[in-house]
Design a protein around this motif. Structure first.
Motif, PDB file in Angstrom:
ATOM      1  N   ASP A  65       0.812  -1.210   0.000  1.00 62.26           N
ATOM      2  CA  ASP A  65       0.000   0.000   0.000  1.00 62.26           C
ATOM      3  C   ASP A  65       0.849   1.265   0.000  1.00 62.26           C
ATOM      4  O   ASP A  65       0.344   2.372   0.046  1.00 62.26           O
TER       5      ASP A  65
ATOM      6  N   ASP B  44      -2.965   0.926  11.747  1.00 63.34           N
ATOM      7  CA  ASP B  44      -2.887  -0.475  11.329  1.00 63.34           C
ATOM      8  C   ASP B  44      -2.944  -1.401  12.543  1.00 63.34           C
ATOM      9  O   ASP B  44      -2.218  -1.191  13.521  1.00 63.34           O
TER      10      ASP B  44
ATOM     11  N   TYR C   7      -3.698  -6.703   9.968  1.00 60.24           N
ATOM     12  CA  TYR C   7      -3.385  -6.041   8.706  1.00 60.24           C
ATOM     13  C   TYR C   7      -1.878  -6.012   8.471  1.00 60.24           C
ATOM     14  O   TYR C   7      -1.402  -6.231   7.358  1.00 60.24           O
TER      15      TYR C   7
ATOM     16  N   ARG D 127       0.092  -7.749   5.297  1.00 60.11           N
ATOM     17  CA  ARG D 127       1.028  -6.971   4.484  1.00 60.11           C
ATOM     18  C   ARG D 127       2.384  -7.660   4.433  1.00 60.11           C
ATOM     19  O   ARG D 127       3.036  -7.725   3.379  1.00 60.11           O
TER      20      ARG D 127
END
Length: 414
Positions: free
Chosen positions: A73, A87, A91, A95
């Motif tokens: 991202d 975050d 998450y 990632r």
């Protein structure tokens, strides 16, 4: 385990110990190990993979990454500055699975995830990520995990210092690495080791990209540093210290820290101490060119402008003095997947291409205390990559990895 016999053919292979490139390469892989190199005859029934004009190398190693931040991202570099409070651990871990795959495809088959700098509620996300990779659930490099980086309140690795958060916005526990005084630093080290950390990361000096810290200032006292090292070493775990400043580096060496990260402002006397004590250096030197500070606060841009040129010269002197130097990038300070840029930086600062390859293989393996990887030799793990051209003459070709095998499994073949 993969029991298939695979034969890799290529134009050449590199002995990273000697720096010699041998032409006409044939490597036999049985299961997850290298069985033979250039054997007189091939095993019957083997799968033969012809890689044409490529050169074979052992899988590379990055001794300073943080797979839990940066990535898909925010592919250009550092994460959103508010990631610390936006975050959650789930998450972050999702990632990290993407970042792990990106790193593996770049040819890096072993990394140190050097210190979580986020709130997790005490969970060691990098340890769990490494377990998932080891069990084959997801693709990624082998991970030597540090758990949470250990830092004093207001230290460089205190997560609230990167975002300049107000008081009480992100309370952190001793288990999450914020520790002050000898009893707390011992407790924090014990917690990380209890839940799977294989290396301890500490904040020994200020940093460049943290607010309110002077890059050269020593942050932990001598007594705290000695306690951290004592606690880790009694458990058979090594200690890596973030340290830019000369005083902090010297205090770490005296305390018995195994590895200095950055080492930007070390004097010649301190470099000589590193050689005498056998202290490793992970310079993360490509940060000087690769870290995008254009959107950072003016005070942080000023620190970068002051520290980075001096860091490049320090590394030149450390190479000349014979310091043991291992490869590390500080990704995502440079984007995940661009890890090979660090080898270019090592050559730019004075290493030969062969020395840079050794820093990313043999020396890195020594730093983490393993003998089963870092070279192409019978009996070692089948972590093998392939690049075009001759990396012992032109280090830039290491940025164009065409083939990746880890543990005998092919993860990339373009």
């Amino acid at each position: 385990m993969n029991d298939q016999v695979i034969v890799l053919r290529a134009a050449a292979w590199v002995d990273v110990e000697t720096g010699q490139r041998h032409t006409s390469a044939v490597i036999v892989v049985e299961g997850n190990r290298i069985a033979a190199i250039d054997p007189p005859e091939l095993p019957a029934g083997a799968q033969v993979i012809d890689l044409g004009e490529l050169t074979l190398l052992p899988g590379l190693m990055d001794m300073e990454v943080n797979l839990l931040i940066g990535g898909p991202d925010n592919p250009s570099g550092l994460p959103n500055p508010m990631h610390g409070v936006q975050d959650d651990p789930v998450y972050r871990t999702l990632r990290a699975t993407v970042n792990a795959g990106t790193t593996l495809h770049a040819g890096f088959t072993t990394v140190r995830n050097l210190g979580l700098m986020v709130k997790t509620g005490g969970y060691l996300l990098d340890v769990d990520l490494g377990r998932a990779i080891e069990q084959g659930w997801i693709a990624g490099p082998r991970i030597v995990a540090a758990g949470h980086a250990i830092t004093p309140t207001g230290g460089h690795l205190d997560p609230t210092m990167f975002q300049r958060l107000a008081p009480h916005i992100m309370p952190l526990s001793v288990e999450e690495g914020r520790a002050n005084g000898v009893p707390q630093v011992r407790e924090s080290v014990r917690y990380q080791i209890k839940y799977g950390a294989e290396v301890i990361k500490i904040s020994a000096s200020g940093g460049v990209m943290s607010h309110g810290t002077v890059a050269g200032a020593q942050q932990y006292s001598d007594e705290e540093l000695v306690a951290i090292v004592d606690e880790a070493h009694r458990a058979g775990v090594r200690v890596a210290a973030h340290a830019h400043g000369d005083a902090g580096i010297r205090a770490c060496i005296r305390a018995g820290v195994d590895c200095i990260e950055h080492g930007s402002l070390a004097t010649d006397d301190t470099i000589a101490m590193m050689v005498e004590h056998g202290t490793y250096l992970v310079p993360t030197s490509y940060l000087s060119e690769g870290l995008d500070v254009s959107k950072a606060a003016p005070a942080l841009q000023k620190k970068a402008a002051e520290v980075f040129p001096r860091a490049r010269e320090t590394l030149r002197r450390a190479i000349h003095a014979g310091v043991k130097i291992a490869c590390g990038t500080d990704a995502p300070a440079i984007p995940h997947g661009h890890n090979a840029k660090e080898l270019w930086a090592l050559v730019d600062r004075g290493m030969t291409p062969a020395q840079a390859l050794r820093a990313a293989t043999v020396t890195s393996a020594e730093l983490i205390g393993v003998e089963d990887r870092g070279r192409l030799a019978p009996g070692l793990l089948a972590d093998i990559i392939a690049v075009p051209g001759d990396p012992t003459a032109d280090i830039s070709v290491i940025e164009d990895v065409r083939f990746v095998m880890k543990d005998g499994h092919i993860h990339k073949n373009s």
